[in-house]
Structures are given as structure tokens and as C-alpha cells.
Design a protein around this motif. Sequence first.
Motif, PDB file in Angstrom:
ATOM      1  N   ASN A 149     -29.972  -9.047  10.123  1.00  0.00           N
ATOM      2  CA  ASN A 149     -29.118  -8.245   9.103  1.00  0.00           C
ATOM      3  C   ASN A 149     -29.335  -8.597   7.763  1.00  0.00           C
ATOM      4  O   ASN A 149     -28.706  -9.759   7.408  1.00  0.00           O
ATOM      5  CB  ASN A 149     -27.529  -8.084   9.493  1.00  0.00           C
ATOM      6  CG  ASN A 149     -27.443  -7.362  10.810  1.00  0.00           C
ATOM      7  OD1 ASN A 149     -27.707  -6.109  10.900  1.00  0.00           O
ATOM      8  ND2 ASN A 149     -26.977  -8.149  11.854  1.00  0.00           N
ATOM      9  N   HIS A 153     -32.366   7.377   2.739  1.00  0.00           N
ATOM     10  CA  HIS A 153     -32.455   5.913   2.698  1.00  0.00           C
ATOM     11  C   HIS A 153     -31.445   5.383   1.979  1.00  0.00           C
ATOM     12  O   HIS A 153     -30.765   6.245   1.147  1.00  0.00           O
ATOM     13  CB  HIS A 153     -33.714   5.289   2.273  1.00  0.00           C
ATOM     14  CG  HIS A 153     -34.358   6.229   0.803  1.00  0.00           C
ATOM     15  ND1 HIS A 153     -33.606   6.192  -0.242  1.00  0.00           N
ATOM     16  CD2 HIS A 153     -35.197   7.103   0.868  1.00  0.00           C
ATOM     17  CE1 HIS A 153     -34.618   7.129  -1.005  1.00  0.00           C
ATOM     18  NE2 HIS A 153     -35.465   7.417  -0.350  1.00  0.00           N
ATOM     19  N   HIS A 183     -22.899  -0.177  14.403  1.00  0.00           N
ATOM     20  CA  HIS A 183     -23.420  -1.329  13.654  1.00  0.00           C
ATOM     21  C   HIS A 183     -22.207  -2.355  13.506  1.00  0.00           C
ATOM     22  O   HIS A 183     -21.202  -1.896  13.070  1.00  0.00           O
ATOM     23  CB  HIS A 183     -23.739  -0.689  12.308  1.00  0.00           C
ATOM     24  CG  HIS A 183     -24.139  -1.767  11.291  1.00  0.00           C
ATOM     25  ND1 HIS A 183     -25.066  -2.610  11.674  1.00  0.00           N
ATOM     26  CD2 HIS A 183     -23.444  -2.477  10.148  1.00  0.00           C
ATOM     27  CE1 HIS A 183     -25.185  -3.729  10.702  1.00  0.00           C
ATOM     28  NE2 HIS A 183     -24.233  -3.610   9.974  1.00  0.00           N
ATOM     29  N   TYR A 240     -21.872  -3.698   5.640  1.00  0.00           N
ATOM     30  CA  TYR A 240     -22.667  -4.159   6.286  1.00  0.00           C
ATOM     31  C   TYR A 240     -22.673  -5.393   7.246  1.00  0.00           C
ATOM     32  O   TYR A 240     -23.385  -5.637   8.211  1.00  0.00           O
ATOM     33  CB  TYR A 240     -24.090  -4.119   5.583  1.00  0.00           C
ATOM     34  CG  TYR A 240     -24.602  -2.912   4.797  1.00  0.00           C
ATOM     35  CD1 TYR A 240     -25.096  -1.841   5.292  1.00  0.00           C
ATOM     36  CD2 TYR A 240     -24.526  -3.017   3.369  1.00  0.00           C
ATOM     37  CE1 TYR A 240     -25.209  -0.643   4.621  1.00  0.00           C
ATOM     38  CE2 TYR A 240     -24.838  -2.074   2.499  1.00  0.00           C
ATOM     39  CZ  TYR A 240     -25.069  -0.593   3.104  1.00  0.00           C
ATOM     40  OH  TYR A 240     -25.554   0.108   2.592  1.00  0.00           O
ATOM     41  N   TYR A 253     -24.716   4.697   3.473  1.00  0.00           N
ATOM     42  CA  TYR A 253     -25.311   4.870   5.034  1.00  0.00           C
ATOM     43  C   TYR A 253     -26.104   6.217   5.120  1.00  0.00           C
ATOM     44  O   TYR A 253     -26.851   6.312   6.285  1.00  0.00           O
ATOM     45  CB  TYR A 253     -24.313   4.897   5.964  1.00  0.00           C
ATOM     46  CG  TYR A 253     -23.335   3.769   5.945  1.00  0.00           C
ATOM     47  CD1 TYR A 253     -23.639   2.385   6.382  1.00  0.00           C
ATOM     48  CD2 TYR A 253     -22.138   4.136   5.370  1.00  0.00           C
ATOM     49  CE1 TYR A 253     -22.650   1.549   6.572  1.00  0.00           C
ATOM     50  CE2 TYR A 253     -21.083   2.988   5.249  1.00  0.00           C
ATOM     51  CZ  TYR A 253     -21.383   1.583   5.880  1.00  0.00           C
ATOM     52  OH  TYR A 253     -20.585   0.685   5.962  1.00  0.00           O
ATOM     53  N   GLY A 293     -30.756   6.221   7.688  1.00  0.00           N
ATOM     54  CA  GLY A 293     -29.914   7.475   7.886  1.00  0.00           C
ATOM     55  C   GLY A 293     -30.709   8.581   7.560  1.00  0.00           C
ATOM     56  O   GLY A 293     -31.911   8.662   8.058  1.00  0.00           O
ATOM     57  N   LEU A 348     -24.756   3.849  13.658  1.00  0.00           N
ATOM     58  CA  LEU A 348     -25.876   3.921  12.884  1.00  0.00           C
ATOM     59  C   LEU A 348     -26.996   3.937  13.826  1.00  0.00           C
ATOM     60  O   LEU A 348     -27.402   3.184  14.405  1.00  0.00           O
ATOM     61  CB  LEU A 348     -26.114   3.049  11.979  1.00  0.00           C
ATOM     62  CG  LEU A 348     -24.931   2.932  10.973  1.00  0.00           C
ATOM     63  CD1 LEU A 348     -25.202   1.482   9.881  1.00  0.00           C
ATOM     64  CD2 LEU A 348     -24.876   4.033  10.029  1.00  0.00           C
ATOM     65  N   ASN A 349     -28.133   4.931  13.652  1.00  0.00           N
ATOM     66  CA  ASN A 349     -29.280   5.019  14.340  1.00  0.00           C
ATOM     67  C   ASN A 349     -29.049   4.707  15.984  1.00  0.00           C
ATOM     68  O   ASN A 349     -29.357   4.041  16.691  1.00  0.00           O
ATOM     69  CB  ASN A 349     -30.149   3.904  14.064  1.00  0.00           C
ATOM     70  CG  ASN A 349     -31.522   4.052  14.180  1.00  0.00           C
ATOM     71  OD1 ASN A 349     -31.935   5.209  14.494  1.00  0.00           O
ATOM     72  ND2 ASN A 349     -32.511   3.134  13.863  1.00  0.00           N
ATOM     73  N   LEU A 361     -30.877  -3.484   9.111  1.00  0.00           N
ATOM     74  CA  LEU A 361     -29.864  -3.637  10.002  1.00  0.00           C
ATOM     75  C   LEU A 361     -30.175  -3.697  11.457  1.00  0.00           C
ATOM     76  O   LEU A 361     -31.214  -2.890  11.848  1.00  0.00           O
ATOM     77  CB  LEU A 361     -28.831  -2.711   9.767  1.00  0.00           C
ATOM     78  CG  LEU A 361     -28.302  -2.233   8.283  1.00  0.00           C
ATOM     79  CD1 LEU A 361     -27.503  -0.829   8.194  1.00  0.00           C
ATOM     80  CD2 LEU A 361     -27.510  -3.285   7.800  1.00  0.00           C
ATOM     81  N   HIS A 365     -32.601   0.478   7.992  1.00  0.00           N
ATOM     82  CA  HIS A 365     -31.600   1.607   8.201  1.00  0.00           C
ATOM     83  C   HIS A 365     -31.924   2.833   6.861  1.00  0.00           C
ATOM     84  O   HIS A 365     -32.082   2.289   5.782  1.00  0.00           O
ATOM     85  CB  HIS A 365     -30.232   1.092   7.906  1.00  0.00           C
ATOM     86  CG  HIS A 365     -29.033   2.383   7.911  1.00  0.00           C
ATOM     87  ND1 HIS A 365     -29.164   3.210   9.193  1.00  0.00           N
ATOM     88  CD2 HIS A 365     -28.422   3.109   7.104  1.00  0.00           C
ATOM     89  CE1 HIS A 365     -28.379   4.239   8.841  1.00  0.00           C
ATOM     90  NE2 HIS A 365     -28.083   4.018   7.520  1.00  0.00           N
ATOM     91  N   ASN A 399     -26.216   9.292  13.364  1.00  0.00           N
ATOM     92  CA  ASN A 399     -25.621   8.545  12.181  1.00  0.00           C
ATOM     93  C   ASN A 399     -24.186   9.095  11.786  1.00  0.00           C
ATOM     94  O   ASN A 399     -24.277  10.334  11.392  1.00  0.00           O
ATOM     95  CB  ASN A 399     -26.363   8.385  10.848  1.00  0.00           C
ATOM     96  CG  ASN A 399     -27.760   7.974  11.170  1.00  0.00           C
ATOM     97  OD1 ASN A 399     -27.670   6.705  11.306  1.00  0.00           O
ATOM     98  ND2 ASN A 399     -29.054   8.353  11.057  1.00  0.00           N
TER      99      ASN A 399
END
Lengths: 291, 291
Positions: free
Chosen positions: B124, B150, A145, B223, A223, B147, A140-141, B140, B145, A124
Amino acid sequence: MAIVAGIEGGGTKFICGIGNEKGEILDSIRIETTSPTETMDKIINYFQCKNFEAIGVGVFGPIELDRDSEEYGTILSTPKIQWQQYNIYKTLKEHFNRPIVIEHDVNAALLGELTWGAAQGLRNAIYYTVGTGVGAGLWLNNQFHHGELHGEIGHMLIPVLEEDTPKGGSCPFHKNCLEGLVSGPGIYHRFGIKGEDIPQESPIWDNVAHYIGIACVNTTLAYAPQRIILGGGVMNQEFLLKKIQEHYLDALGGYGQKKIFIDVENFIVPAQLHNDPGLMGAFALANKILL
Amino acid sequence: MAIVAGIEGGGTKFICGIGNEKGEILDSIRIETTSPTETMDKIINYFQCKNFEAIGVGVFGPIELDRDSEEYGTILSTPKIQWQQYNIYKTLKEHFNRPIVIEHDVNAALLGELTWGAAQGLRNAIYYTVGTGVGAGLWLNNQFHHGELHGEIGHMLIPVLEEDTPKGGSCPFHKNCLEGLVSGPGIYHRFGIKGEDIPQESPIWDNVAHYIGIACVNTTLAYAPQRIILGGGVMNQEFLLKKIQEHYLDALGGYGQKKIFIDVENFIVPAQLHNDPGLMGAFALANKILL
């Protein structure tokens, strides 16, 4: 070792090059950004006599990045009118039957940092480029994203200091968004002086660091990343980083629920790739699609 | 059809229940939140005579949600001192040898909306609960998500209207963050009146809608979701939604590069689950882990 092609597409110039898996630039060329047809003709011409296994493209947005869409690689509404609705992916694909990947330029630069720079091994990470505009790359992850477009968080609306309200920022859409306040044009609009001419001891830098610090707070809340990486022309003022870290901690107000978020020297860091990060990012994109 | 257990853990009460795949509540009990040991003993007692295949838990945060961590399910720093460092997951696992999943309460409520409500089929989506606090659930690319913790974007720092600067918001960390300005306690702190007592025609609602509208702009920029869902006690004022949509469009300043972001009636919508959305979210979590 894979040899790949990279394209860094900007509003004034396209940098094209050939690179290897280490991100080393083996050859490169600068092409002025004119009309799409003229610009792309020169790009195709450059690559036609080269050997490479894939093409990575990091380009200005907004751009369609949904691989399942017919419009993948199409530039959307942009002040560069001639480029609106132009599909870079299709043009390249017509000439080069190899894997081609298109990304938003800031995501490409972030991938460079993930591959060879300040974000190696992270799952991340958020990358901001603070320059002519403020762009954000979102990892992200372990993936970019995009959402339904791509992150435009560089335009986030943030609190404005009372002293700054009469003049305000430069963004034509939001006036006082982050980009309007701290981009190069934003600083010039507000203070009538270019960043490179502002002395280190000027309070202007505290003002700029204050806003970038607030942006880092919102980024952390949004995030919960492992790291925020700051690049771009404005960040060439190296003393700015420490001020930003201080303003970040101040604005966070003790709300850092995990140690990672308050260990600022490891959390807010400068970009490490300085030798054409955009082109290196494009190489990283091409390498990634070959994995 | 799977029968599952759900736990909605809040600061004043835990709601436990048994539900089916449709989210229907077959049985439920309310347990006051006291010490962790006492509260969890009652919860375990309730479930011990019940049949179910999995347990879903939506609980207040901050909470460790990294499944690879030893601390999965541990409550982190919270004003509820007794609960700090308490691991809900371990306690439940000791008594019930079935799949157990822990989530932040707002993510659980979002999963309820994704399964049976206003976010069905979306990849999303962002869910805000505007009530005692402002929490955000982040979905997402077809997953939550987290991270490194949270989303805590309910605390985002936003521009404050000049008329509101003397008094300011109620957040002990940030004063004027979103939660400090528009949560129930924030509204009470600023105007000395509870939300349910403020008449529809009061300019207070325009003020509240203004800030939530700005939050929706930042959410869109951060986002690029398909939809923003608004729930929580403050949103029970149904007329508020239209005002928020208007303020959102105004603050977006024409920066909606895709139609989806400016089609406000489909983009900013109310939560649909009203019959205990937290418990339904917990059922959805349990159902999901059985897939």
C-alpha cells in the motif's frame, strides 16, 4: 440455506443475532457494553445454545484487521479504555470452532448494502455513516480496503466556512474535521441543538449539507467509486440528501470527468437497510466467509 | 533479461526509450507533443527499428484504464483538445503485436518507485507528484487503484488559512484545492514568484508545507498506506520534506493509531528515481505485463 451468527459491537450495546442468507433476523438479543469479560461472557452464553455455521462481527474501531497478524481482532487505542488491546476474535474462537470474521462496523454495514441494499453488484462503493461519529466503509475492486488499519476518512480535513471558524467543530483531535463538523455531537457542539430538533427549513441543514457535499467531492477524487451511500442517524433527515447532492455538484466545480460522477441521484444515495443494518452487515460477513 | 519499450507521454513532450529489467535507459528520444497523428507517427517510426518484448505507456489523463472497456487507452476530456477521445492503445496495437499496457502517468512513476525506488516491496503506497499539477498514484493491496477512472486526489478540497483566502489558489475548477494551492502555477499565482526563485528561509515554504502536510493527513486517513512518496518539481526543494513532516504531525493531531503513521521519516519520503522517473515507470509497466 446457511444459518449464521451476527454480532454488531458498539460503544453502548452489542446486538447479537441469528440470521439467514436473506439477511432476515431470526432471533436477536441486546447486551449492554460493559467490561469486555462481562460483555463477551453474555455473548458466548447467548450463542452457545444456538445453531449456526459461521460468525460475522462488525465492531467499533480502531481494530486490527490483518488476517495474517497475531493481533487479528484486537481493539487498538480507543476511549473505551477497558477494551484497549482486547482480542474479540480469540475469545470467540476459544468457544466456537467455526469460521469467524471480524470487520470494522462501517465496513460490515457496507457489506449489508452490497448484499441486500443500495450497493448490490458494485465493485467500488463508499459508505458513510453520519451519526455519533462519521465512519467510512471502503469497498474497492471487489474487496474491503483496509490498508494498514482501515479507512478513517470520516476525520478528513476540509475547508471551513468563515462563519463557522470562531466556534469550530467538536473533534478532540482535529476540531474542524468532517466528524467534528457534521456528526450528531458536532452539530450539537456548533449550534446547541440536537439534529432531531432542528426544523427542516433551518439554515443549519444547508451548512451540514455543504460539508457532507465537500466530503463527497473528496471521496470521488480519492476513490472514483461507482456510488456513495449515506447512512447513520443524521441522514434520517431525508430532505438532507437532495441538499447534499446540490452542494456536491457545486463544490465539484465541473470536474466530473465521467458521467457517473455527475448523475447525482444515482451516485449519492441513501442507505437502504434500516432494520438493524449493523446486524444485517454482520450476517453478510458470516455468509461471505462461507462462500 | 527482457528488453522493453517505454513511453512517457506529457503535454509538452513524449519521451520514448528502450530499457532493461533494471530500469536502465539503453536508448531514448524526445518528441514534441503536437497533434496526436503527428506525434504518434514519430513514436511509431522510432520504435519500428527497435527490438523489445512489450510496451509500457505512462500518459497524462484523464484516460480510460478499464481493460474490459472498448475505450481502453482513450484520452478523455483534457485541455489538449486535439487529444480528446484519441486512443493511444489502439494506434500502438495496430503497429506492434506485443503486450501493451497503458497507465496514468503518476501511476507509472509510482510503479517505478515500487520496482526500483522508495516503495520497493510495499503493498500500500501513495505517490504524489507536486509540479505543474498535483497528481496521485494509488497502489492499494498490491495493485493500482483506478476505481471508475483514476485517483484525482490532487484536487482534494482542504482547509485554507485565513491569510490565504483573499487571493486563493489557481485551480480553474476548485480555486483552493491542493493543486490550486501548492502546484508550481498555484505558488506563482499566489505569491507572484516561481518556486525555484523563492529562498529557503521564506515563509512561503512553510505555507506550502502546511498544505502538503494536510494532504498527507487526508491521504493517511483515506488509504492507511505504508508510505507516502513525494516527487515532482516542487519537491526538488529538498528542505521542504522536513517541514511537510512537521506540519503533517501537527495536523494529524495525535490521531496516529498505528506507529507506522507517526514514524514520519519512514512514512513520508522523497521519490528516489530522478533520472527520468516517467520513462523508468513506463519500463516498469512493460516489465510487469511480461510477468
